[in-house]
Design an enzyme around this catalytic site. Structure first.
Site, PDB file in Angstrom:
ATOM      1  N   GLU A 165       8.299  -0.950   6.541  1.00 35.95           N
ATOM      2  CA  GLU A 165       7.090  -0.594   7.276  1.00 35.95           C
ATOM      3  C   GLU A 165       5.806  -1.186   6.686  1.00 35.95           C
ATOM      4  O   GLU A 165       4.945  -0.453   6.195  1.00 35.95           O
ATOM      5  CB  GLU A 165       6.931   0.932   7.361  1.00 35.95           C
ATOM      6  CG  GLU A 165       8.082   1.608   8.063  1.00 35.95           C
ATOM      7  CD  GLU A 165       7.828   3.083   8.372  1.00 35.95           C
ATOM      8  OE1 GLU A 165       6.802   3.630   7.898  1.00 35.95           O
ATOM      9  OE2 GLU A 165       8.638   3.692   9.089  1.00 35.95           O
ATOM     10  N   GLU A 346      15.707   3.984  10.514  1.00 34.07           N
ATOM     11  CA  GLU A 346      15.161   5.346  10.379  1.00 34.07           C
ATOM     12  C   GLU A 346      14.928   5.961  11.752  1.00 34.07           C
ATOM     13  O   GLU A 346      14.500   5.264  12.687  1.00 34.07           O
ATOM     14  CB  GLU A 346      13.814   5.372   9.637  1.00 34.07           C
ATOM     15  CG  GLU A 346      13.895   5.018   8.183  1.00 34.07           C
ATOM     16  CD  GLU A 346      12.551   5.179   7.445  1.00 34.07           C
ATOM     17  OE1 GLU A 346      11.673   5.931   7.916  1.00 34.07           O
ATOM     18  OE2 GLU A 346      12.401   4.535   6.392  1.00 34.07           O
TER      19      GLU A 346
END
Ligand code: FCB
Length: 440
Positions: A165, A346
């Site tokens: 991320e 995720e």
């Protein structure tokens, strides 16, 4: 009743964690300090003054945790390597004890028939590199490639993720200040953004040059963006937001160029463009072998460009429950950025779990959330999205960054006073899905 959704027999089911969130043992075996140790030490930065010193004590309990993963029948475990365990000051010779920990972890996985998937950077930058400018300093990208090379050579792992991320580092770490290193400065944020992407590309090149047959990609949190109403202004705002959330990362990686509209907006705020040197975009455009997709929430924006919430939210106030968004983002990637398989790295939510008097943790809400999201993903797969696997966030309750231990994302409950693990009802439900390959 609809017939159950069946997943392909070779679909990979897994769970994810990250080093700083689960390991603890922050001063053991030569680990150097990371930016998160520094950030947590400043009163007010993390709820209740929490930090990762103990976390879920995974550094000492990894063997039991591996048994747990095996008991759930999972085929893949995604974990991250703590850079400051491998290079305590961010450069130079590897710390053997740090490498040994991950060797034992990988061996333990392989012995149990579980595929390791390693993330090289899940936010715990060595503090020594931050002291030299962190991600604003181009040299950090070079250092990252050097660190990646050490890991690639030392660990027998097929699947690698570079940066977890990058957008969260940019937005939370540099624009909003609620994550390490805690800045609120757009100008600096987007310089860091470019160097994070460069680091991704450099490390990917190293892997391809040295280890044929292995795979690498980034782990991007993609947020489908939607106009909250049907005004042209809201539509335009949603497109702008899509640039900042998705295209800013996907375009350079897949197409070798930054999205023009987004770069223009960024250039009004700071010098990012001056840091894009000749050849950088070709490096960032190094072909990837897979895309890690993390999905939590959609973003709806109104005509003023403000985020609005149109659906139920969770204990994490940013997380709006919208499984449809998962379907939409997978279809969008398949359409606009085809060519490599996607692996969900995720997906999950926090719930306010409390064990019952019988010790059982009844997290019904997580079961509903996971069922709805897996159904949305399955639908996208039926419609052509190339998804190879799914990892729930998270295996264990853990240190949820600025929220400390207040938010529990695990399918396994952790009692932090005893470190006892209890699979929640959702873990038992997930085990059945994994075993049957079906969603009922
Ligand atoms: C993601 C992070 C992960 C975890 C979840 C809830 O942004 O990658 O570490 O904190 O959110």
């Amino acid at each position: 009743m609809n017939s159950p959704a069946r997943f392909p027999t070779d679909f990979v089911w897994g769970a994810s964690t990250a080093a700083y969130q689960v390991e603890g043992a922050t001063t053991e075996d030569g680990r150097g300090p990371s930016v998160w140790d520094t950030f947590c030490a400043v009163p007010g930065n993390v709820l209740d003054g929490d930090n990762g010193d103990q976390a879920a004590d995974h550094y000492h309990r990894y063997n039991d945790d591996l048994d747990l993963i095996a008991d759930l029948g999972l085929g893949s475990y995604r974990f991250s390597i703590a850079w400051p365990r491998i290079q305590p000051t961010g450069s130079g010779k590897a710390n053997q004890k740090g490498l040994d920990f991950y060797r034992r972890l990988v061996d333990g996985l392989v012995e149990r028939g579980i595929q390791p998937m390693a993330t090289l950077f899940h936010w715990d930058l060595p503090q020594a590199l931050q002291d030299r400018g962190g991600w604003e300093n181009r040299d950090t990208a070079e250092r990252f490639a050097e660190y990646a090379e050490i890991c690639f050579d030392a660990l027998e792992i097929r699947d690698w993720l570079t940066i977890n991320e990058p957008k969260t580092v940019v937005d939370c770490g540099y624009r909003e200040g609620q994550h390490a290193p805690g800045f609120k400065d757009d100008a600096r944020a987007f310089v860091a953004c470019h160097h994070l992407l460069l680091a991704h590309g450099l490390a990917s090149r190293v892997l391809h040059e040295r280890h044929a047959g292995r795979r690498i990609g980034p782990a991007l949190n993609l947020h489908p963006t939607y106009p909250a109403d049907d005004t042209p202004e809201a539509l335009e705002a949603a497109r702008h937001q899509d640039g900042l959330e998705n295209r800013l990362y996907l375009d350079p990686i897949f197409k070798g160029s930054y999205p023009e509209d987004t770069l223009r907006w960024i250039s009004e705020r700071g010098p990012m463009a001056d840091h894009i040197l000749d050849g950088d975009l070709a490096v960032i455009n190094e072909p990837i072998d897979m895309l890690g997709v993390q999905y939590y929430t959609p973003i709806f924006v109104d005509a003023k460009g403000e985020r609005v919430f149109l659906h139920e939210r969770t204990q994490a106030e940013w997380l709006e429950v919208y499984p449809e968004g998962f379907h939409d983002i997978l279809m969008r990637v398949q359409r606009d950025y085809p060519g490599v398989p996607m692996i969900i790295t995720e997906n999950g939510l926090p719930t306010e779990d409390v064990p019952g008097s019988d010790g059982r943790v009844r997290d019904e809400r997580r079961i509903t959330f996971l069922r709805d999201h897996l159904a949305a993903m399955h639908r996208a797969m039926e419609e052509g999205a190339r998804v190879e696997g799914y990892h729930v966030w998270s295996l264990l309750d853990n240190f949820e960054w600025a929220q400390g231990y207040s938010q529990r994302f695990g399918i396994v409950y952790v009692d932090y006073s005893t470190q006892k693990r209890t699979p929640k009802d959702s873990a038992l439900w997930y085990r059945d899905v994994v075993k049957s390959g079906e969603l009922r």
